[in-house]
Design an enzyme around this catalytic site. Structure first.
Site, PDB file in Angstrom:
ATOM      1  N   VAL A   1       0.845  -1.206   0.000  1.00  0.00           N
ATOM      2  CA  VAL A   1       0.000   0.000   0.000  1.00  0.00           C
ATOM      3  C   VAL A   1       0.880   1.255   0.000  1.00  0.00           C
ATOM      4  O   VAL A   1       0.570   2.250  -0.661  1.00  0.00           O
ATOM      5  CB  VAL A   1      -0.979  -0.026   1.199  1.00  0.00           C
TER       6      VAL A   1
ATOM      7  N   ALA B   1       2.792  -2.028   8.796  1.00  0.00           N
ATOM      8  CA  ALA B   1       2.237  -2.985   9.762  1.00  0.00           C
ATOM      9  C   ALA B   1       3.153  -4.190   9.840  1.00  0.00           C
ATOM     10  O   ALA B   1       3.931  -4.457   8.924  1.00  0.00           O
ATOM     11  CB  ALA B   1       0.838  -3.444   9.342  1.00  0.00           C
TER      12      ALA B   1
ATOM     13  N   THR C   1       2.977  -7.671   9.180  1.00  0.00           N
ATOM     14  CA  THR C   1       1.980  -8.418   8.392  1.00  0.00           C
ATOM     15  C   THR C   1       2.288  -9.923   8.269  1.00  0.00           C
ATOM     16  O   THR C   1       1.616 -10.625   7.523  1.00  0.00           O
ATOM     17  CB  THR C   1       1.849  -7.825   6.971  1.00  0.00           C
TER      18      THR C   1
ATOM     19  N   TYR D   1      -1.741 -11.912  15.013  1.00  0.00           N
ATOM     20  CA  TYR D   1      -1.767 -10.784  14.073  1.00  0.00           C
ATOM     21  C   TYR D   1      -3.104 -10.037  14.195  1.00  0.00           C
ATOM     22  O   TYR D   1      -3.139  -8.813  14.354  1.00  0.00           O
ATOM     23  CB  TYR D   1      -1.548 -11.300  12.647  1.00  0.00           C
TER      24      TYR D   1
ATOM     25  N   TRP E   1      -7.002  -9.483   1.704  1.00  0.00           N
ATOM     26  CA  TRP E   1      -6.388 -10.159   0.562  1.00  0.00           C
ATOM     27  C   TRP E   1      -5.743  -9.147  -0.410  1.00  0.00           C
ATOM     28  O   TRP E   1      -6.092  -9.089  -1.597  1.00  0.00           O
ATOM     29  CB  TRP E   1      -7.432 -10.999  -0.162  1.00  0.00           C
TER      30      TRP E   1
END
Ligand code: NAP
Length: 303
Positions: free
Chosen positions: A15, A62, A64, A128, A160
């Protein structure tokens, strides 16, 4: 707000790179990656915010690694649970500031039979998901602690994700080149979501009059991991990519046949109705294409 100063955490993630694509020409953006600020150290975050004094924060960073989080829950909690609180404390003191933070479908346990609404109870299955839920609650608490604030926060739960980075679609295309047969989970359902679309949605929130809160940020439709793998591989095949495994050679299997350290929700589907109402209502030009439409474009771009 004219020419607000923007800070993007997580510039090197999927992102984050999508933000670089859409905000690359913006005059006042500071791009922060791990080497500029380690989010597991709250004092570094504080120093970064004091140094750059952003009016808008996009937090695309994050922890992840869903399975690895089972082994290092404290680290996941620091990055996903504590760091957002530091950002929220800072932004809630800025007049008209914005914090745009990304969260996950893994805050749910997946037991619901229909798509999750923003108001549904959370119950993360793994570390998580627990750490991401802690981040959501920390942001909400920071803003509650500053009731007079004119700043806003937007927590965008998504699922996703695929973009410029490692992801499920790339793994499936690689495996389809290497092997003649694939086995893919067919009883976990969700919505594949483009990182570029997510960055656009995040940016549009800063242009909107939407109220602070949690929003489910996914495009339209739903599928299983098997459905996504089949569609991506068929698209690559249609584009002339040489594959060992054709889409017919992908065997559906139950998740119980592919055990992983962290449990995943069977139902990761989320309703995007609330998001549609605020962004469409504002006529900001965000489209809600089907996941197939976006995955097809993505596969064509990466092959
Ligand atoms: N990927 C998915 O399928 C998915 C699904 C649902 C929700 N989400 C959420 O969507 C958001 C964006 O995900 P993504 O797919 O873009 O993630 P990503 O590609 O894994 O990127 C995460 C970024 O965070 C950075 N980061 C990790 N630990 C850090 C630390 N201690 N200090 C500073 N930076 C650190 C990473 O830095 P390095 O590049 O140095 O490793 C990486 O650039 C996240 O909030 C995620 O929870 C993702």
């Amino acid at each position: 707000m004219e020419n607000p100063s923007i800070l993007v955490f997580g510039k090197d993630g999927q992102v984050g790179k999508a933000f670089q694509e859409i905000l690359g020409n913006h005059p006042q953006v500071t791009w922060i990656g791990r080497s500029e600020c380690d989010l597991s150290h709250p004092s570094q975050i504080q120093e970064t915010l004091e140094k750059y004094q952003p009016q808008i924060i996009f937090n695309a960073a994050a922890y992840t690694a869903v399975d690895q989080a089972e082994k290092e829950p404290e680290l996941a909690h620091l990055i996903n649970g504590i760091a957002p609180r530091v950002m929220a404390d800072y932004i809630s003191k800025q007049s008209d500031g914005f914090l745009i933070h990304y969260s996950t479908d893994y805050v749910f346990d997946g037991a619901k039979s229909t798509p999750y609404e923003e108001t549904d109870a959370t119950n993360p299955l793994g570390q998580y998901g627990k750490s991401k839920l802690a981040g959501e609650l920390a942001i909400e608490k920071a803003f509650k602690d500053h009731p007079q604030t004119t700043a806003k926060y937007f927590i965008l739960r998504t699922s996703w994700v695929y973009g410029d980075g490692a992801n499920f679609i790339k793994t499936m295309l690689r495996l389809a080149k290497e092997r003649t047969q694939l086995k893919v989970i067919s009883d976990q359902w969700g919505v594949p979501t483009s990182a570029l679309w997510l960055a656009q949605v995040g940016y549009q929130f800063t242009q909107s009059k939407a109220p602070s809160g949690i929003y489910h940020a996914i495009t339209d439709g739903e599928t299983s991991w098997h459905g996504l793998a089949t569609f991506a591989i068929q698209t690559a095949f249609n584009c002339g990519v040489h594959l060992q495994a054709k889409s017919q050679a992908i065997t559906p299997i139950p998740a119980t046949d592919y055990p992983l350290p962290a449990p995943r929700p069977y139902n990761s589907r989320m309703s995007n109705q609330k998001l549609k109402e605020v962004l469409r209502g504002a006529e900001l030009g965000i489209d809600f294409p089907s996941w197939q439409n976006q995955v097809e474009q993505y596969v064509r771009n990466i092959i």
